[in-house]
Design an enzyme around this catalytic site. Structure first.
Site, PDB file in Angstrom:
ATOM      1  N   CYS A  75      81.173  99.267 -11.456  1.00 24.66           N
ATOM      2  CA  CYS A  75      82.515  99.600 -11.634  1.00 24.66           C
ATOM      3  C   CYS A  75      83.054  99.655 -12.909  1.00 24.66           C
ATOM      4  O   CYS A  75      83.370  98.617 -13.280  1.00 24.66           O
ATOM      5  CB  CYS A  75      83.337  98.700 -10.362  1.00 24.66           C
ATOM      6  SG  CYS A  75      85.062  99.058 -10.129  1.00 24.66           S
ATOM      7  N   HIS A 168      76.630 109.616  -9.394  1.00 25.03           N
ATOM      8  CA  HIS A 168      77.655 110.550  -9.414  1.00 25.03           C
ATOM      9  C   HIS A 168      77.114 111.947  -9.314  1.00 25.03           C
ATOM     10  O   HIS A 168      76.244 112.123 -10.142  1.00 25.03           O
ATOM     11  CB  HIS A 168      78.416 110.188 -10.738  1.00 25.03           C
ATOM     12  CG  HIS A 168      79.285 108.820 -10.942  1.00 25.03           C
ATOM     13  ND1 HIS A 168      80.420 108.871 -10.407  1.00 25.03           N
ATOM     14  CD2 HIS A 168      78.982 107.685 -11.111  1.00 25.03           C
ATOM     15  CE1 HIS A 168      80.801 107.682 -10.498  1.00 25.03           C
ATOM     16  NE2 HIS A 168      79.879 106.889 -10.899  1.00 25.03           N
ATOM     17  N   GLU A 217      85.559 108.869  -4.213  1.00 25.81           N
ATOM     18  CA  GLU A 217      84.552 107.607  -4.437  1.00 25.81           C
ATOM     19  C   GLU A 217      83.735 107.516  -3.249  1.00 25.81           C
ATOM     20  O   GLU A 217      84.194 107.166  -1.990  1.00 25.81           O
ATOM     21  CB  GLU A 217      85.273 106.394  -4.760  1.00 25.81           C
ATOM     22  CG  GLU A 217      85.729 106.381  -5.990  1.00 25.81           C
ATOM     23  CD  GLU A 217      85.742 105.116  -6.580  1.00 25.81           C
ATOM     24  OE1 GLU A 217      85.297 103.938  -6.146  1.00 25.81           O
ATOM     25  OE2 GLU A 217      86.809 104.728  -7.624  1.00 25.81           O
ATOM     26  N   CYS A 226      88.542 106.490 -11.546  1.00 22.44           N
ATOM     27  CA  CYS A 226      87.283 105.850 -11.188  1.00 22.44           C
ATOM     28  C   CYS A 226      86.595 105.946 -12.646  1.00 22.44           C
ATOM     29  O   CYS A 226      86.298 106.982 -13.369  1.00 22.44           O
ATOM     30  CB  CYS A 226      86.662 106.902 -10.515  1.00 22.44           C
ATOM     31  SG  CYS A 226      84.647 106.428 -10.357  1.00 22.44           S
ATOM     32  N   GLY A 229      83.127 107.160 -12.738  1.00 22.29           N
ATOM     33  CA  GLY A 229      83.216 108.709 -12.771  1.00 22.29           C
ATOM     34  C   GLY A 229      83.748 109.248 -14.100  1.00 22.29           C
ATOM     35  O   GLY A 229      83.326 110.418 -14.243  1.00 22.29           O
TER      36      GLY A 229
END
Ligand code: API
Length: 283
Positions: A75, A168, A217, A226, A229
């Site tokens: 994260c 992703h 997400e 994100c 991301g």
């Protein structure tokens, strides 16, 4: 059992942060989900649990649970919140920290001006590492424009697949405001070609150093930002010849900055980390 927590966010991607360095905390996915629930619990996109490290040479271990209770590998926004948390709580006096995560080690750094930069490690681009099932595309040569065709809702979209430790699938759109994030984001998240599910990114290129980005997400739905991301989108854009490092990533909740110098190199993510309030909840 009373549980102390700190509520934080990174560009609007919000977190419950728990200090489990004194004693590990083990909850079921349903219990994590209840804590993250915005009606029946505290409410957050992810829960971050700070623990003592088990890996050599690391200062901390950091576990990440999505809003749906699933434990995940990485994260990016959370890594910055983590640094602010351990610094503010006096759990370390280091400004450059090595953090063990489910999939690898990241190295966040607290800069002199208070900003936070995270070495997110090198992206993994082989479909098998994302994982993305490309067997049906054996004849497909990624070529100059590394994006894979994906059948979604009767249409073909072209996604770049990138792992930042977590998976992703990033596509280029003309305008993120009108992109069908709500409609096809969940379909991509649960697409059969992504056996571990996937985070679905929608990137609008403004110029070679600036994009707008929305991400549906995995395990949380669309978030206001994100971090991984943003890293995946910049890697995809650079590989597709659309972007040059560094790139300003404008998410709905604020701006992030991503730098990547090419294959085999780490991706560096910078951005805000904010403490909102401290709390205590009865488990
Ligand atoms: N939903 C992601 C985890 C959180 C990533 C995001 N909040 C970030 O800042 O990188 C996943 O299931 O892989």
């Amino acid at each position: 059992m009373k549980l102390k927590f700190t509520k934080m966010h990174g560009a609007g991607n919000d977190f419950i942060v728990i200090d489990a360095t004194a004693a590990p905390i083990e909850l079921s996915p349903a219990q994590w989900q209840r804590l993250a629930d915005r009606r029946f619990g505290i409410g957050a996109d992810q829960i971050l649990v700070v623990q003592k490290p088990s890996a050599e040479g690391c200062d901390f271990k950091y576990r990440i649970f999505n809003n749906d209770g699933s434990e995940v590998e990485q994260c990016g926004n959370g890594a910055r919140a983590f640094v602010k948390f351990v610094t503010d709580k006096g759990l370390t006096d280091k400004t450059s920290i090595r953090v063990e995560t489910m999939k690898g080690v990241i190295a966040p750094r607290l800069e002199a001006d208070g900003s936070i930069t995270v070495d997110m490690g090198a992206p993994r681009l082989d479909p098998s590492e994302v994982p993305f099932d490309a067997a049906h595309l054996s004849g497909w040569a990624e070529g100059d424009d590394p994006a894979w065709p994906l059948e979604v809702a009767g249409k073909t979209v072209f996604v770049s697949v990138v792992s930042m430790g977590n998976p992703h699938a990033v596509q280029v759109v003309d305008n993120v405001d009108t992109a069908p994030v709500g409609e096809i984001g969940p379909l991509i998240e649960h697409h059969a070609r992504f056996p571990a599910r996937v985070n679905a990114g929608f990137m609008q290129v403004l110029d070679r150093h600036h994009i707008r980005l929305r991400v549906h997400e995995r395990g949380a739905g669309e978030t206001l930002a994100c971090g991984t991301g943003a890293c995946a989108a910049v890697v995809a854009g650079i590989r597709r010849g659309l972007l040059d490092s560094p790139v300003r990533v404008s998410a709905r909740g604020g701006d992030l900055s991503v730098a990547w110098e090419g294959l085999g190199q780490s991706v560096f993510l910078s951005g805000p980390a904010v403490t909102v309030f401290e709390g205590e909840v009865e488990l």
